[in-house]
Scaffold this motif. Structure first.
Motif, PDB file in Angstrom:
ATOM      1  N   GLY A   6       0.803  -1.003   0.004  1.00  0.00           N
ATOM      2  CA  GLY A   6       0.063  -0.023   0.034  1.00  0.00           C
ATOM      3  C   GLY A   6       1.029   1.232   0.036  1.00  0.00           C
ATOM      4  N   ASN A   7       0.239   2.507  -0.169  1.00  0.00           N
ATOM      5  CA  ASN A   7       0.964   3.664  -0.215  1.00  0.00           C
ATOM      6  C   ASN A   7       0.722   4.175   1.006  1.00  0.00           C
ATOM      7  OD1 ASN A   7       1.544   3.436  -2.908  1.00  0.00           O
ATOM      8  ND2 ASN A   7      -0.233   4.583  -3.674  1.00  0.00           N
ATOM      9  N   TYR A   8       1.958   4.839   1.456  1.00  0.00           N
ATOM     10  CA  TYR A   8       1.811   5.809   2.899  1.00  0.00           C
ATOM     11  C   TYR A   8       2.488   6.858   2.904  1.00  0.00           C
ATOM     12  CZ  TYR A   8       6.732   4.229   3.710  1.00  0.00           C
ATOM     13  OH  TYR A   8       8.200   4.005   3.742  1.00  0.00           O
ATOM     14  N   ALA A   9       2.442   7.742   4.117  1.00  0.00           N
ATOM     15  CA  ALA A   9       2.831   8.849   4.173  1.00  0.00           C
ATOM     16  C   ALA A   9       3.790   9.042   5.676  1.00  0.00           C
ATOM     17  CB  ALA A   9       2.096  10.095   4.266  1.00  0.00           C
ATOM     18  N   GLU A  10       4.796   9.864   5.647  1.00  0.00           N
ATOM     19  CA  GLU A  10       5.597   9.849   6.773  1.00  0.00           C
ATOM     20  C   GLU A  10       5.493  11.568   7.152  1.00  0.00           C
ATOM     21  OE1 GLU A  10      10.333   9.597   8.359  1.00  0.00           O
ATOM     22  OE2 GLU A  10       9.698   8.744   6.231  1.00  0.00           O
ATOM     23  N   LEU A  11       5.506  11.568   8.517  1.00  0.00           N
ATOM     24  CA  LEU A  11       5.694  12.928   9.122  1.00  0.00           C
ATOM     25  C   LEU A  11       7.039  12.995   9.608  1.00  0.00           C
ATOM     26  CD1 LEU A  11       2.103  13.397  10.712  1.00  0.00           C
ATOM     27  CD2 LEU A  11       3.249  15.093   8.789  1.00  0.00           C
ATOM     28  N   PHE A  12       7.706  13.957   9.333  1.00  0.00           N
ATOM     29  CA  PHE A  12       9.527  14.111  10.008  1.00  0.00           C
ATOM     30  C   PHE A  12       9.532  15.234  10.837  1.00  0.00           C
ATOM     31  CE2 PHE A  12      13.812  15.183   9.179  1.00  0.00           C
ATOM     32  CZ  PHE A  12      14.355  14.152   8.742  1.00  0.00           C
ATOM     33  N   ALA A  23      15.375  13.377  14.413  1.00  0.00           N
ATOM     34  CA  ALA A  23      14.315  13.260  13.213  1.00  0.00           C
ATOM     35  C   ALA A  23      14.907  12.394  12.203  1.00  0.00           C
ATOM     36  CB  ALA A  23      14.143  14.688  12.929  1.00  0.00           C
ATOM     37  N   ALA A  24      16.204  12.458  11.877  1.00  0.00           N
ATOM     38  CA  ALA A  24      16.940  11.642  10.677  1.00  0.00           C
ATOM     39  C   ALA A  24      17.052  10.315  11.108  1.00  0.00           C
ATOM     40  CB  ALA A  24      18.101  12.270  10.111  1.00  0.00           C
ATOM     41  N   THR A  25      17.465  10.279  12.352  1.00  0.00           N
ATOM     42  CA  THR A  25      17.826   8.644  12.958  1.00  0.00           C
ATOM     43  C   THR A  25      16.551   7.826  12.877  1.00  0.00           C
ATOM     44  OG1 THR A  25      19.557   9.685  14.458  1.00  0.00           O
ATOM     45  CG2 THR A  25      18.645   7.302  14.942  1.00  0.00           C
ATOM     46  N   ARG A  26      15.495   8.511  13.346  1.00  0.00           N
ATOM     47  CA  ARG A  26      14.160   7.854  13.267  1.00  0.00           C
ATOM     48  C   ARG A  26      13.650   7.500  11.882  1.00  0.00           C
ATOM     49  NH1 ARG A  26      11.178  11.568  17.958  1.00  0.00           N
ATOM     50  NH2 ARG A  26      12.800  11.125  19.561  1.00  0.00           N
ATOM     51  N   ILE A  76       3.404   7.032   9.008  1.00  0.00           N
ATOM     52  CA  ILE A  76       4.086   6.598  10.118  1.00  0.00           C
ATOM     53  C   ILE A  76       4.905   8.109  10.528  1.00  0.00           C
ATOM     54  CG2 ILE A  76       6.296   6.175   8.539  1.00  0.00           C
ATOM     55  CD1 ILE A  76       6.786   3.820  10.548  1.00  0.00           C
ATOM     56  N   SER A  77       4.918   8.378  11.953  1.00  0.00           N
ATOM     57  CA  SER A  77       5.295   9.585  12.367  1.00  0.00           C
ATOM     58  C   SER A  77       6.450   9.416  13.236  1.00  0.00           C
ATOM     59  CB  SER A  77       4.014  10.173  13.290  1.00  0.00           C
ATOM     60  OG  SER A  77       4.414  11.460  13.653  1.00  0.00           O
ATOM     61  N   GLY A  78       7.456  10.431  13.212  1.00  0.00           N
ATOM     62  CA  GLY A  78       8.356  10.740  14.082  1.00  0.00           C
ATOM     63  C   GLY A  78       8.125  11.000  15.612  1.00  0.00           C
ATOM     64  N   ASN A  79       6.952  11.600  15.856  1.00  0.00           N
ATOM     65  CA  ASN A  79       6.552  11.560  17.392  1.00  0.00           C
ATOM     66  C   ASN A  79       5.021  11.701  17.545  1.00  0.00           C
ATOM     67  OD1 ASN A  79       5.578  14.512  16.715  1.00  0.00           O
ATOM     68  ND2 ASN A  79       6.750  15.260  18.618  1.00  0.00           N
ATOM     69  N   ASP A  80       4.698  11.527  18.637  1.00  0.00           N
ATOM     70  CA  ASP A  80       3.323  11.486  18.961  1.00  0.00           C
ATOM     71  C   ASP A  80       2.649  12.840  18.619  1.00  0.00           C
ATOM     72  OD1 ASP A  80       3.557   8.978  20.091  1.00  0.00           O
ATOM     73  OD2 ASP A  80       3.753   9.583  22.079  1.00  0.00           O
TER      74      ASP A  80
END
Length: 315
Positions: A150-156, A164-167, A214-218
């Protein structure tokens, strides 16, 4: 002669505890966090302050809110106040180096928490979450929630923060193993809930068929959930977080967030102050290395009852 000698001994005995207190326990410990409006940084400051006061110090908590000029001014204040140590969550991996150098030049030891600077040998210790390990935990759980295609998005998160980059890289290491999972959008939302909401809206407009975020933080994840709710798409899009905040735990209980990766901020904030105390008393933090990693923990609906307080999961 005997009486005079006794008076000197008694006076010395009375002064000795005061000298010991002055040298070891008395003094101001300055704690500088990012932004206490975020529960993560609020906990960081509260735990550090409580630990310092328990050890006999006075303690102040201040916030730079990601601004290196504010951070530099707060370091100046700590120097003026003759702080015995500074506990600092740095504003910028490169931009905070100068502020740390300034404190060190003034003879004040600096212990870094949560985020690193891009220079070793300045801070006496750098205590951070094991972000790569935590990201791998989160990505594996996220795949379990959405499936392998499936297609997904990421919040950085904030690009100025190495976390941020490590996660993001940790997510990529796991997700690249699934060729049918395609990242169609990535937006910087600077760890912020409002920005997470707004960026999610724009990503949804361009990519209405995504199956996960998928997100870098809550905070960014919770902003995304709000936007997905408004668009009537939350039932079909799975969201994962990172931090272990109370609001994220509530969202898991409500079935809106699939998981969060808990950063042990309450653990390493306490440990940072203890290491500063050791340094003041003995000249050594007691740690084996400057950089210290603290493993993250996964929180899902299956173990959520073990969440006993802000950023604390019973083992």
């Amino acid at each position: 002669m005997f009486k005079k000698g006794m008076r000197i001994l008694l006076a010395a005995a009375a002064v000795a505890p005061l000298l010991a207190s002055s040298a070891w326990a008395a003094g101001m410990m300055t704690i500088i966090v990012n932004d206490p409006s975020n529960p993560y940084w609020l906990t960081e400051g509260n735990v550090a302050k409580a630990t310092a006061e328990k050890l006999g110090y006075t303690a102040s908590v201040n916030a730079h809110k990601g601004d290196t000029n504010t951070e530099s001014n707060l370091i100046d204040t700590a120097i003026t106040n003759k702080s015995v140590a500074i506990i600092l969550d740095p504003a910028n991996a490169d931009g905070s180096v100068g502020a740390v150098k300034k404190a060190v030049a003034a003879g004040i030891p600096v212990i870094l928490v949560n985020a690193e600077i891009n220079q070793e040998g300045l801070a006496k210790a750098q205590l951070v979450s094991n972000n790569a390990q935590g990201a791998a935990l989160g990505a594996q759980q996220w795949v379990e929630a959405i499936g392998d295609k499936g297609n997904y998005a990421e919040l950085f998160g904030a690009p100025s923060d190495n976390n941020a980059a490590t996660r993001s890289n940790g997510y990529e290491t796991v997700l690249s193993q699934y060729p049918d999972l395609k990242k169609v959008a990535q937006e910087v939302a600077n760890w912020d809930r409002t920005q997470g909401h707004n960026k999610m809206q724009s990503m949804l407009q361009a990519n209405p068929d995504i199956v996960g975020v998928i997100s870098g933080n809550d905070e960014m994840a919770l902003g995304a959930i709000a936007a997905l709710k408004e668009a009537g798409k939350l039932a079909n899009v799975k969201v994962g977080g990172f931090d272990g905040s109370p609001d994220a735990v509530a969202a898991i209980k409500a079935g809106e967030l699939q998981y969060t990766v808990l950063q042990p901020v309450a653990v390493f904030s306490e440990e940072a102050v203890k290491q500063a105390d050791n340094l003041i008393k003995t000249g050594n933090t007691g740690a084996k290395s400057e950089k210290q990693l603290f493993d993250c923990l996964l929180i899902t609906k299956d173990n959520i009852d073990k969440y006993t307080g802000p950023f604390v999961l019973a083992q």
